[in-house]
Write an enzyme that holds these catalytic residues in place. Structure first.
Site, PDB file in Angstrom:
ATOM      1  N   GLU A  34      -6.157   5.488   7.374  1.00  0.00           N
ATOM      2  CA  GLU A  34      -6.635   6.273   7.195  1.00  0.00           C
ATOM      3  C   GLU A  34      -7.849   7.028   6.435  1.00  0.00           C
ATOM      4  OE1 GLU A  34      -2.904   5.912   5.105  1.00  0.00           O
ATOM      5  OE2 GLU A  34      -2.250   5.448   6.726  1.00  0.00           O
ATOM      6  N   ASN A  84       0.758  -1.056  -0.018  1.00  0.00           N
ATOM      7  CA  ASN A  84       0.050   0.106  -0.294  1.00  0.00           C
ATOM      8  C   ASN A  84       1.184   1.372  -0.246  1.00  0.00           C
ATOM      9  OD1 ASN A  84      -1.606   2.088   0.446  1.00  0.00           O
ATOM     10  ND2 ASN A  84      -2.442   1.510   3.135  1.00  0.00           N
ATOM     11  N   LYS A 106      -0.132   4.225  -0.456  1.00  0.00           N
ATOM     12  CA  LYS A 106      -0.777   5.445   0.090  1.00  0.00           C
ATOM     13  C   LYS A 106      -0.268   6.655  -0.583  1.00  0.00           C
ATOM     14  CE  LYS A 106      -0.017   3.813   4.588  1.00  0.00           C
ATOM     15  NZ  LYS A 106      -0.496   3.760   6.018  1.00  0.00           N
ATOM     16  N   SER A 110       3.898  -1.349  10.760  1.00  0.00           N
ATOM     17  CA  SER A 110       5.045  -1.285  10.658  1.00  0.00           C
ATOM     18  C   SER A 110       5.395  -3.251  10.510  1.00  0.00           C
ATOM     19  CB  SER A 110       5.403  -0.767  12.186  1.00  0.00           C
ATOM     20  OG  SER A 110       4.662   0.549  12.526  1.00  0.00           O
ATOM     21  N   GLU A 127      -5.229  -4.636  10.623  1.00  0.00           N
ATOM     22  CA  GLU A 127      -4.573  -3.554  10.587  1.00  0.00           C
ATOM     23  C   GLU A 127      -4.515  -2.375  12.276  1.00  0.00           C
ATOM     24  OE1 GLU A 127      -2.523  -2.250   7.191  1.00  0.00           O
ATOM     25  OE2 GLU A 127      -4.236  -1.141   7.120  1.00  0.00           O
ATOM     26  N   GLY A 180       2.265   3.101  11.081  1.00  0.00           N
ATOM     27  CA  GLY A 180       3.772   4.333  10.162  1.00  0.00           C
ATOM     28  C   GLY A 180       3.993   4.788  11.827  1.00  0.00           C
ATOM     29  N   HIS A 209      -9.561   1.529   4.591  1.00  0.00           N
ATOM     30  CA  HIS A 209      -7.630   1.480   5.541  1.00  0.00           C
ATOM     31  C   HIS A 209      -8.447   2.906   6.285  1.00  0.00           C
ATOM     32  CE1 HIS A 209      -4.181   3.057   6.361  1.00  0.00           C
ATOM     33  NE2 HIS A 209      -4.105   1.609   5.629  1.00  0.00           N
TER      34      HIS A 209
HETATM   35  P1  13P Z   1       2.817   1.156   7.710  1.00  0.00           P
HETATM   36  O1  13P Z   1       3.746  -0.518   7.365  1.00  0.00           O
HETATM   37  O2  13P Z   1       4.128   2.226   7.215  1.00  0.00           O
HETATM   38  O3  13P Z   1       2.610   1.000   9.082  1.00  0.00           O
HETATM   39  O4  13P Z   1       1.750   1.171   6.730  1.00  0.00           O
HETATM   40  C1  13P Z   1       0.250   0.259   6.997  1.00  0.00           C
HETATM   41  C2  13P Z   1      -0.594   0.263   6.568  1.00  0.00           C
HETATM   42  O5  13P Z   1      -1.274   1.087   6.621  1.00  0.00           O
HETATM   43  C3  13P Z   1      -0.721  -0.329   5.610  1.00  0.00           C
HETATM   44  O6  13P Z   1      -1.910  -0.358   4.656  1.00  0.00           O
END
Ligand code: 13P
Length: 258
Positions: A100, A11, A13, A216, A170, A176, A98
């Site tokens: 976010e 992903n 983003k 992460s 997640e 992140g 997601h």
């Molecule tokens: P990170 O691997 O940067 O923590 O992000 C995870 C994520 O949100 C994947 O959709």
């Protein structure tokens, strides 16, 4: 060890323009080679999907994902993209719900559910994201939150369509932040998710549904996480932006079923 084929998705983003997408895929695809024991999906931002499609359309191993879609196929929805536009570009997977999008764009379980059903109807594989915040975990609400998100997101999905869905667990506090769920925490949550899937669709079908871990995940923690019996791959953010680190995570997934 399970018989489920792992699925590892990148992903990206809001990262990687078209030239950066071409640069990544030119370096990444030769690392992967012609066969892999894991499904792999690249999920670029919308504007880089056409460039990724030049590399990935009908690829034998690597799927092409979108980071969102609108449940309606077309119409007066300024700024939105429906399933036919994705299918047209060779997209095979779509990340939905997601954290976010839940957090910054106020997406509800009901709206996410419309998208999941529209994706399935269009022949796309939905990757339905769920997970609790730190506040919810600390308040002992992990199970209630995940159950609500699963029941809401998968409402009216027929049992025979359910094995096509991929769930991404997640934990929001791990995204992140560099703070990963421990393998035991991940396994506990994944086993719970599978028990809810069994309530919804029965044990046999729950046993077929892949559950990715996200938050992460890096080359140095992927092996232990993937070794957990209910962890069937990963949804990778930061560590998917470099071909070598993403490939190292795919290797960890492939080894977990070797
Ligand atoms: P990170 O691997 O940067 O923590 O992000 C995870 C994520 O949100 C994947 O959709």
């Amino acid at each position: 060890m399970s018989t489920r084929r792992p699925i590892v998705a990148a992903n990206w983003k809001m990262n990687k323009t078209q030239p950066e997408t071409a640069e990544f895929l030119s370096a990444f695809l030769p690392l992967l080679g012609p066969a892999c024991a894991s499904d792999v999906v690249i999920v670029p931002p919308f504007t880089s999907v056409p460039k990724a499609s030049e590399f990935l359309r009908n690829h034998p191993v690597v799927g092409l994902g979108a980071q969102n879609m609108h449940p309606k196929p077309n119409g007066a929805f300024t700024g939105e993209i429906g399933a036919p536009f994705l299918v047209d570009l060779g997209v095979t997977h779509v990340v939905l719900g997601h954290s976010e999008r839940r957090q910054y764009f106020a997406e509800s379980d009901a709206f996410i559910n419309e998208k999941v059903r529209a994706a399935l109807a269009a022949g796309l594989t939905p990757i339905l994201c769920i997970g609790e915040t730190l506040e919810e975990r600390d308040a002992g609400r992990l199970e209630a939150v995940c159950r609500t998100q699963l029941q809401g997101g998968l409402a009216l999905v027929a049992a025979d369509a359910a094995p096509k869905v991929v769930i991404a667990y997640e934990p929001v506090w791990a995204i992140g932040t560099g703070r990963t769920a421990s393998p035991a925490q991940a396994q506990e949550a994944h086993a719970f998710v599978r028990s809810v899937l069994a309530d919804l669709f029965g044990h046999a079908i729950a046993g077929q549904i892949r559950i990715q871990y996200g938050g992460s995940m890096k080359p140095d923690n992927a092996v232990e996480l993937m070794a957990q019996p209910d962890v069937d791959g990963g949804l990778i953010g930061g560590a998917s932006l470099q071909p070598e680190s993403f490939f190292a995570i795919i290797k960890a997934a492939a080894e977990s079923v070797a």
